[in-house]
Design an enzyme around this catalytic site. Structure first.
Site, PDB file in Angstrom:
ATOM      1  N   ARG A 113      40.745  31.698  42.552  1.00 23.59           N
ATOM      2  CA  ARG A 113      42.083  31.103  42.584  1.00 23.59           C
ATOM      3  C   ARG A 113      41.980  29.685  43.145  1.00 23.59           C
ATOM      4  NH1 ARG A 113      44.574  32.766  46.317  1.00 23.59           N
ATOM      5  NH2 ARG A 113      43.364  34.461  47.188  1.00 23.59           N
ATOM      6  N   TYR A 262      40.710  32.362  34.986  1.00 25.28           N
ATOM      7  CA  TYR A 262      40.239  33.336  35.971  1.00 25.28           C
ATOM      8  C   TYR A 262      41.340  34.064  36.736  1.00 25.28           C
ATOM      9  CZ  TYR A 262      36.783  35.565  38.834  1.00 25.28           C
ATOM     10  OH  TYR A 262      35.980  36.516  39.411  1.00 25.28           O
ATOM     11  N   LYS A 271      49.393  37.613  41.088  1.00 17.78           N
ATOM     12  CA  LYS A 271      49.828  36.818  42.237  1.00 17.78           C
ATOM     13  C   LYS A 271      51.081  35.997  41.908  1.00 17.78           C
ATOM     14  CE  LYS A 271      46.238  38.272  44.408  1.00 17.78           C
ATOM     15  NZ  LYS A 271      46.380  39.282  45.458  1.00 17.78           N
ATOM     16  N   HIS A 291      51.663  41.573  49.818  1.00 14.33           N
ATOM     17  CA  HIS A 291      50.239  41.653  49.492  1.00 14.33           C
ATOM     18  C   HIS A 291      49.667  42.860  50.234  1.00 14.33           C
ATOM     19  CE1 HIS A 291      46.140  39.336  49.383  1.00 14.33           C
ATOM     20  NE2 HIS A 291      46.283  40.120  48.346  1.00 14.33           N
ATOM     21  N   SER A 312      42.889  38.441  51.152  1.00 10.63           N
ATOM     22  CA  SER A 312      42.011  38.701  50.014  1.00 10.63           C
ATOM     23  C   SER A 312      40.581  38.973  50.486  1.00 10.63           C
ATOM     24  CB  SER A 312      41.997  37.489  49.095  1.00 10.63           C
ATOM     25  OG  SER A 312      43.312  37.158  48.748  1.00 10.63           O
ATOM     26  N   CYS A 314      39.212  41.440  52.103  1.00 10.51           N
ATOM     27  CA  CYS A 314      39.013  41.989  53.450  1.00 10.51           C
ATOM     28  C   CYS A 314      38.995  43.515  53.437  1.00 10.51           C
ATOM     29  CB  CYS A 314      40.116  41.519  54.390  1.00 10.51           C
ATOM     30  SG  CYS A 314      39.893  39.850  54.969  1.00 10.51           S
ATOM     31  N   ASP A 337      46.553  46.381  46.063  1.00 14.07           N
ATOM     32  CA  ASP A 337      46.749  44.939  46.279  1.00 14.07           C
ATOM     33  C   ASP A 337      48.197  44.520  46.533  1.00 14.07           C
ATOM     34  OD1 ASP A 337      45.487  42.382  46.490  1.00 14.07           O
ATOM     35  OD2 ASP A 337      46.276  41.849  44.526  1.00 14.07           O
ATOM     36  N   ARG A 432      34.307  40.207  39.928  1.00  9.69           N
ATOM     37  CA  ARG A 432      35.342  41.253  39.966  1.00  9.69           C
ATOM     38  C   ARG A 432      35.110  42.348  38.940  1.00  9.69           C
ATOM     39  NH1 ARG A 432      39.938  40.130  43.509  1.00  9.69           N
ATOM     40  NH2 ARG A 432      39.481  38.076  44.347  1.00  9.69           N
TER      41      ARG A 432
HETATM   42  C1  OXD Z   1      43.237  38.147  45.816  1.00  9.28           C
HETATM   43  C2  OXD Z   1      43.130  39.147  44.748  1.00  9.28           C
HETATM   44  O1  OXD Z   1      42.629  37.079  45.692  1.00  9.28           O
HETATM   45  O2  OXD Z   1      43.677  40.241  44.946  1.00  9.28           O
HETATM   46  O3  OXD Z   1      43.934  38.421  46.795  1.00  9.28           O
HETATM   47  O4  OXD Z   1      42.535  38.874  43.694  1.00  9.28           O
HETATM   48 MN    MN Z   2      44.892  40.292  46.654  1.00 13.45          MN
END
Ligand code: OXD
Ligand code: MN
Length: 648
Positions: A113, A262, A271, A291, A312, A314, A337, A432
């Site tokens: 991102r 991406y 998001k 989130h 993100s 974590c 998420d 991913r």
């Molecule tokens: C993030 C995702 O970046 O979930 O938080 O992809």
């Molecule tokens: Mn996320």
């Protein structure tokens, strides 16, 4: 239209009776070719679009000037055709070790991102971001004026889909037809995006048919773009990193994304919609778009649901799919998420997962860390930027014990890779898997329940190597909101940040706020008026280290011991000790049975020096970043805690 006809070959060669039939007759698969604004609709049925949706699409045809149009129906045969097209273009390759799995390699300049290029567009800047203190750079989002936005859009999108197909994807965030769900229409020139959106959201005819002329939908325009000099560096992954721009106009429920293919930049349901635009809708309608993962946990036959916000990368996916080590516990996954949550007419907070799949960080996922994810991802999955093995499988850091030691590895850039001699990781740190949630063996039976699941507790957490205890319970709702507001964590690879600095990431939402963070805090505080049954709120930290830099807590499945303590607190068990920073477990109240060498005192040590500094940083952050928009209740929480440690 020769190029598309060729692509249609692929679509039809996999096709259904309809596909074969229409090819014979030189029709689109839905009848005679239709046209929209003079451009052929080569796949799909334009009649499924409402008048409003069609007008939106027509406007964007005029702007982007595509070669032809494909209205996505979400069918299996459509998907197979698109995957085959992507294979032919070199965007993906098959992973024969698994069933229907694919590997995509992006342009190395397009791997995460791009927060610095993400903007919210409102008339008034203060509706989007708080005013930072004099001379301070704001970090709570980026604002753009409507004039600049219009200019940026025309500069980038005018004719951007020449010689390309425009795909139109009707999609639903949340189960189709649920009162808690919302609909979007995404326009994109990337078949990879269509295939990924099909996994991450519910798409196609089913959604289009659920729309009426009154249905509001979020308008999502996406193009991978073409660099200004017209030269596409990597034809299998066109993008325009120099001019990438991700724009949101909450007032029009509109998202415009240019230049990147991406993840969160291009799968606009995630998001951009579910969090940024979603949070503005939630504010307006009185609910929360967060989130957060959602999990169900059963103990002694009693089931409860918990939502948890972590920045993100974590470990949200790991927690959402946890395999508890304590006997008698069962965890089931609703989402990993995003949570959309609102209080029902009985004052019970209820949550849905608006997504349909997991877009999880691959490195670190293994049979040791997340066996459930490993059972989920090896069919019908698109992997992006992971490494590949010579036996047709995938590899990433953490999978060392999960692959045949004799295989050869090709890294995410397509180069031979060797564990001993290679100096760079085999998989990109933000690589991913994009996989259907329904494949998760512990998917919760209620995960698609239209009314959502009842939430009893909310967790906040981050990566904090020092100072922050394993678990702390908030004293009350204001303190809970303060806890969320002061969340900090080590930076990860999910965005363009470098190094392991501790960053403020309030509510794990810093990159995802759709409006002024001060107003967001006010909105959270106002939840107190909506119910007498607020969830309990906790701060967790699995990542505290000792003086030697070793983790104090084993984490993963052992985190069920922390959830166990939370469940007992929900049952009002007297197992908590009041401290200035909130309630922590009384010594002996955490179930450590079967664990050895756990240093309880160190895990829960409240070091006044650390907290003095922590409170100074938080106060400074609020003053510099939120200023006048900081609600008084939060400023008071902050002041009283700071005073406590200053006077210690
Ligand atoms: C993030 C995702 O970046 O979930 O938080 O992809
Ligand atoms: Mn996320």
């Amino acid at each position: 239209m020769p190029e598309y006809e060729e692509n249609c070959e692929e679509l039809f060669s996999y096709g259904t009776e309809i596909g074969r039939f229409s090819k014979q007759l030189k029709h689109s698969s839905y009848g005679f070719f239709h046209h929209l604004r003079g451009v052929s609709v080569v796949y799909g049925d334009i009649n499924v679009l409402t008048e409003k949706a069609r007008t939106y699409v027509e406007d964007k045809i005029d702007l982007c000037k595509p070669e032809n149009i494909h209205i996505c129906d979400g069918s299996e045969s459509e998907n197979r055709g698109l995957l085959s097209l992507l294979q032919k273009q070199g965007t993906i390759e098959a992973l024969p070790k698994y069933e229907n799995c694919w590997l995509a390699r992006t342009n190395p300049a397009d791997t995460a991102r791009v927060e610095s290029k993400t903007f919210i567009c409102t008339e008034k800047k203060s509706d989007t971001i708080p005013t930072p203190a004099e001379g301070v750079k704001g970090t709570l989002g980026n604002w753009m004026s409507p004039y600049e936005m219009d200019k940026a859009v025309v500069e980038r999108f005018n004719g951007c889909m020449k010689k390309r197909t425009m795909y139109v994807i009707p999609f639903s965030m949340g189960p189709v037809g649920s009162a808690l769900s919302k609909i979007g229409i995404q326009i994109t020139d990337s078949a990879y995006v269509v295939a990924s959106m099909r996994i991450m959201t519910r798409i196609g005819q089913e959604v289009a048919r659920a729309m009426t002329e009154d249905t509001e939908f979020v308008k999502c325009l996406h193009s991978v773009g073409t660099p200004a000099n017209g030269v596409v560096d990597m034809p299998s992954w066109p993008c325009d990193p120099e001019r990438t721009l991700i724009l949101h106009k909450p007032q029009n429920m509109e998202i415009v994304s240019y230049g990147s293919g991406y993840g969160g930049n291009s799968l606009l349901g995630k998001k951009c919609f579910a969090l940024r635009i979603g949070s503005t809708i939630a504010k307006r309608e009185g609910w929360l778009a967060e989130h957060m993962l959602i999990l169900g946990i059963t103990r002694n036959g009693v089931k409860r649901y918990i939502a948890a916000a972590f920045p993100s990368a974590c470990g949200k996916t790991n927690l959402a799919m946890m395999t508890p080590t304590l006997p008698g516990y069962k965890v089931e996954c609703v989402g990993d998420d995003i949570a959309w949550m609102r209080f029902d007419e009985n004052g019970q907070l209820r949550a849905i997962n608006p997504e349909n799949g997991f877009f999880g960080v691959a490195p670190g996922t293994s049979n040791a860390s997340n066996p459930i994810a490993m059972k989920t991802i090896f069919k019908n999955t698109i992997f992006t930027n992971v490494a590949k093995t010579s036996d047709g499988g995938v590899y990433w850091e953490g999978m060392e014990n999960d692959i045949d030691p004799n295989v050869e590895i090709t890294d995410w850039l397509g180069k031979p890779w060797n564990k001993k001699s290679s100096k760079t990781p085999a998989a990109h740190p933000n690589s991913r898997f994009c996989t259907p949630a329904s494949q998760c063996p512990i998917i919760d039976p209620q995960w698609e329940s239209p009314e959502g699941v009842p939430i009893s507790a909310i967790l906040f957490g981050g990566r904090r190597p020092t100072g922050v205890p394993l678990i702390t319970e908030a004293k009350n709702w204001k303190h809970a909101v303060f806890m969320g507001a002061s969340l900090r964590s080590e930076a990860t690879a999910a965005a363009e940040h470098k190094g392991k600095v501790i960053m403020h990431d309030p509510f794990a939402m810093r990159p995802f706020f759709g409006y002024n963070f001060g107003h967001y805090l006010q909105h959270w505080l106002s939840m107190e008026k909506r119910t007498t049954n607020l969830p309990k709120v906790f701060l967790v930290n699995w990542f505290r280290k000792n003086n030697e830099g070793k983790f104090l807590w084993p984490g993963f499945g052992e985190n069920c011991r922390v959830l166990d303590w939370i469940l007992r607190r929900l049952d009002n068990e007297d197992c908590a000790l009041k401290t200035p920073i909130g309630f922590i477990p009384k010594k002996g109240s955490l179930n450590f049975n079967g664990l050895s060498n756990i240093d309880f005192d160190e895990l829960f040590r409240i070091d006044p020096e650390f907290w003095k500094q922590e409170m100074s940083s938080i106060e400074k952050y609020f003053q510099e970043q939120v200023g006048e928009d900081l609600p008084q209740a939060i400023s008071e929480e902050c002041k009283s805690l700071k005073k406590h440690f200053d006077n210690y």
